[in-house]
Motif scaffolding. Sequence first.
Motif, PDB file in Angstrom:
ATOM      1  N   ALA A 131       0.770  -1.096  -0.045  1.00  0.00           N
ATOM      2  CA  ALA A 131       0.012   0.035  -0.051  1.00  0.00           C
ATOM      3  C   ALA A 131       0.882   1.397  -0.086  1.00  0.00           C
ATOM      4  CB  ALA A 131      -0.888   0.042   1.219  1.00  0.00           C
ATOM      5  N   TYR A 132       1.943   0.957   0.722  1.00  0.00           N
ATOM      6  CA  TYR A 132       2.879   2.435   0.841  1.00  0.00           C
ATOM      7  C   TYR A 132       3.521   2.665  -0.722  1.00  0.00           C
ATOM      8  CZ  TYR A 132       6.682   5.317   2.791  1.00  0.00           C
ATOM      9  OH  TYR A 132       7.452   6.433   3.091  1.00  0.00           O
ATOM     10  N   ARG A 133       3.901   1.593  -1.191  1.00  0.00           N
ATOM     11  CA  ARG A 133       4.378   1.838  -2.534  1.00  0.00           C
ATOM     12  C   ARG A 133       3.331   2.218  -3.655  1.00  0.00           C
ATOM     13  NH1 ARG A 133       6.196  -3.496  -1.628  1.00  0.00           N
ATOM     14  NH2 ARG A 133       4.937  -4.363  -3.319  1.00  0.00           N
ATOM     15  N   GLN A 134       2.059   1.709  -3.566  1.00  0.00           N
ATOM     16  CA  GLN A 134       0.948   2.321  -4.177  1.00  0.00           C
ATOM     17  C   GLN A 134       0.677   3.674  -3.878  1.00  0.00           C
ATOM     18  OE1 GLN A 134      -0.573  -0.064  -6.562  1.00  0.00           O
ATOM     19  NE2 GLN A 134      -1.030   2.133  -7.187  1.00  0.00           N
ATOM     20  N   HIS A 135       0.657   4.120  -2.662  1.00  0.00           N
ATOM     21  CA  HIS A 135       0.489   5.524  -2.482  1.00  0.00           C
ATOM     22  C   HIS A 135       1.807   6.208  -3.400  1.00  0.00           C
ATOM     23  CE1 HIS A 135      -0.178   9.187  -0.002  1.00  0.00           C
ATOM     24  NE2 HIS A 135       1.213   9.333   0.103  1.00  0.00           N
ATOM     25  N   VAL A 136       2.821   5.848  -3.252  1.00  0.00           N
ATOM     26  CA  VAL A 136       3.952   6.704  -3.789  1.00  0.00           C
ATOM     27  C   VAL A 136       3.742   6.798  -5.366  1.00  0.00           C
ATOM     28  CG1 VAL A 136       6.475   6.321  -4.576  1.00  0.00           C
ATOM     29  CG2 VAL A 136       5.716   6.100  -2.172  1.00  0.00           C
ATOM     30  N   ILE A 137       3.305   5.654  -5.961  1.00  0.00           N
ATOM     31  CA  ILE A 137       2.974   5.514  -7.401  1.00  0.00           C
ATOM     32  C   ILE A 137       1.631   6.708  -7.692  1.00  0.00           C
ATOM     33  CG2 ILE A 137       2.218   4.102  -9.465  1.00  0.00           C
ATOM     34  CD1 ILE A 137       5.241   3.688  -8.812  1.00  0.00           C
ATOM     35  N   ASP A 138       0.561   6.675  -6.940  1.00  0.00           N
ATOM     36  CA  ASP A 138      -0.305   7.264  -7.282  1.00  0.00           C
ATOM     37  C   ASP A 138       0.097   8.849  -6.922  1.00  0.00           C
ATOM     38  OD1 ASP A 138      -1.727   5.133  -7.793  1.00  0.00           O
ATOM     39  OD2 ASP A 138      -2.798   5.269  -5.813  1.00  0.00           O
ATOM     40  N   ARG A 139       0.718   8.965  -6.113  1.00  0.00           N
ATOM     41  CA  ARG A 139       1.183  10.556  -5.922  1.00  0.00           C
ATOM     42  C   ARG A 139       2.018  11.150  -7.119  1.00  0.00           C
ATOM     43  NH1 ARG A 139      -1.270  14.130  -3.869  1.00  0.00           N
ATOM     44  NH2 ARG A 139       0.239  15.327  -3.122  1.00  0.00           N
ATOM     45  N   LEU A 140       2.933  10.163  -7.444  1.00  0.00           N
ATOM     46  CA  LEU A 140       3.818  10.542  -8.535  1.00  0.00           C
ATOM     47  C   LEU A 140       2.579  10.901  -9.887  1.00  0.00           C
ATOM     48  CD1 LEU A 140       6.746   8.161  -8.100  1.00  0.00           C
ATOM     49  CD2 LEU A 140       6.672  10.558  -8.192  1.00  0.00           C
ATOM     50  N   ASP A 141       1.606  10.082 -10.167  1.00  0.00           N
ATOM     51  CA  ASP A 141       0.850  10.028 -11.110  1.00  0.00           C
ATOM     52  C   ASP A 141      -0.025  11.494 -10.930  1.00  0.00           C
ATOM     53  OD1 ASP A 141      -0.932   8.821 -13.413  1.00  0.00           O
ATOM     54  OD2 ASP A 141      -2.283   9.201 -11.601  1.00  0.00           O
ATOM     55  N   ASN A 142      -0.346  11.714  -9.833  1.00  0.00           N
ATOM     56  CA  ASN A 142      -0.977  12.884  -9.541  1.00  0.00           C
ATOM     57  C   ASN A 142      -0.059  14.146 -10.030  1.00  0.00           C
ATOM     58  OD1 ASN A 142      -3.215  11.726  -8.395  1.00  0.00           O
ATOM     59  ND2 ASN A 142      -2.663  12.108  -6.103  1.00  0.00           N
ATOM     60  N   PHE A 143       1.131  14.004  -9.889  1.00  0.00           N
ATOM     61  CA  PHE A 143       2.092  15.152 -10.223  1.00  0.00           C
ATOM     62  C   PHE A 143       2.370  14.982 -11.888  1.00  0.00           C
ATOM     63  CE2 PHE A 143       3.777  14.875  -5.623  1.00  0.00           C
ATOM     64  CZ  PHE A 143       2.887  15.798  -5.135  1.00  0.00           C
ATOM     65  N   GLY A 144       1.967  14.025 -12.377  1.00  0.00           N
ATOM     66  CA  GLY A 144       2.268  13.841 -13.908  1.00  0.00           C
ATOM     67  C   GLY A 144       3.336  12.877 -14.345  1.00  0.00           C
ATOM     68  N   TYR A 145       3.863  11.767 -13.439  1.00  0.00           N
ATOM     69  CA  TYR A 145       4.875  11.242 -13.604  1.00  0.00           C
ATOM     70  C   TYR A 145       4.744   9.823 -13.774  1.00  0.00           C
ATOM     71  CZ  TYR A 145       7.759  15.046 -12.374  1.00  0.00           C
ATOM     72  OH  TYR A 145       8.317  16.577 -12.513  1.00  0.00           O
ATOM     73  N   ILE A 146       5.327   8.927 -14.395  1.00  0.00           N
ATOM     74  CA  ILE A 146       5.124   7.394 -14.313  1.00  0.00           C
ATOM     75  C   ILE A 146       6.270   7.036 -13.341  1.00  0.00           C
ATOM     76  CG2 ILE A 146       5.419   5.074 -15.575  1.00  0.00           C
ATOM     77  CD1 ILE A 146       4.180   6.587 -18.004  1.00  0.00           C
TER      78      ILE A 146
END
Length: 423
Positions: A131-146
């Motif tokens: 879940a921690y990793r998913q949170h990181v990936i989702d936040r990056l997605d919010n900022f426009g990053y993969i």
Amino acid sequence: MSDTNASEFTVVEVCAGAGGQSLGLHKAGFKHSLAVEIDPTAASTLAANLGASVAVGDVANPEVWDPRDHVGVTLFAGGVPCPPFSIAGRQLGSSDERDLFAWAIEQVGIIQPRAVMLENVRGLSSPRFAAYRQHVIDRLDNFGYIGEWKLLHASDFGVPQLRPRFVLVAMRPEDHAYFRFPEPSENGHTTVGNALRDLMAARGWEGADEWSALANDVGPTLVGGSKKHGGADLGPTRAKQGWAKLHVDGRGIADAAPDADAPSPTEWHPRLTIEMAARVQGWKPEDGWIFSGRKTSQYRQIGNAFPPPVSEAVGARIIAALSHEGTPRQDLAQSIDLHDPVYRALANASDALSLADLVRAHNEGSVASVERKITALSHDFDLEVLTDSSGVTRYRLGTFKGFTGQQDHLRHNFVAQHRNRVS
């Protein structure tokens, strides 16, 4: 500071330590705009070798540096503290006051770099932190990053130790399409004996060749330890046993190479020197890297570093991607895994979800596996547990518990009171 010269690749590096990642990135083609490090001795090592500006202090303290001064830098990089995720520790994640991973991700939204590179221990790749990793990936997605993770072993890049590191690289879609993690070196693994033979023979030890033949394997992961750790040695019991198999005494660090008349390596095991430890970590003679401080501090700086050859390999691939070298990936959508469907379902839900809802979201998961995910998730997020009118238990995801820059977070008191334990 923006990237005005397209041919210049700049980097801001946080939690830079003694410069293992820094050196590798320089070799790859990056130039530091700033390095930030809390330990004064490690910062002194950086300043002496890096030829760049070094800010000394808590990286999350706005008085130490201001991320807004570095908007548009090419790369935002760092090796944030590993104890929150270490299998050898308690794996507290966001509940550990030293955790800075989520904070680092928030800086991406401020700095807006072209690329991100953050590394940590293998423990972050475990199911506990899905879940921690998913949170990181989702936040990056919010900022426009993969964002994309990969477990890399230092031994695959010419470093004579295992040292698995979990590396996150993120870019905007148009650049990430050209990014591929580096492949293992075609030259095979470097043994401890081959890497250190010249240093063991530096004072004329007649047993150096015999020792080199006996130390014919990759070494265990070099352990620098935390500031709570005592003197300089090669780590816990298992690590020492691994080094003993390579005819190395892991109980301490030597001041010098073996004497000319030292016993045979079958009768006596030599200890590593600081220079040898640095070689095991991936520093090379031509680097001319000088470590500040006394022996224990020097060894801790080396043992906690990201091996320069691994950093160089990843950094080179980042530059290649930003330069759009090669062909775009066709597998990008498939390769960016969903780390935790239970977390994702809760994060996207407009209302509380039942266990049955979460089992369906998990698709192939059982009730027991979903319950384990809920337990792990509750360590890093506030999780509201409700009972509806039918007696069914439901779950609603609350706020992330970790430090992301909050002014009132308990981390600030911890750092103020235990600065000598933060590394």
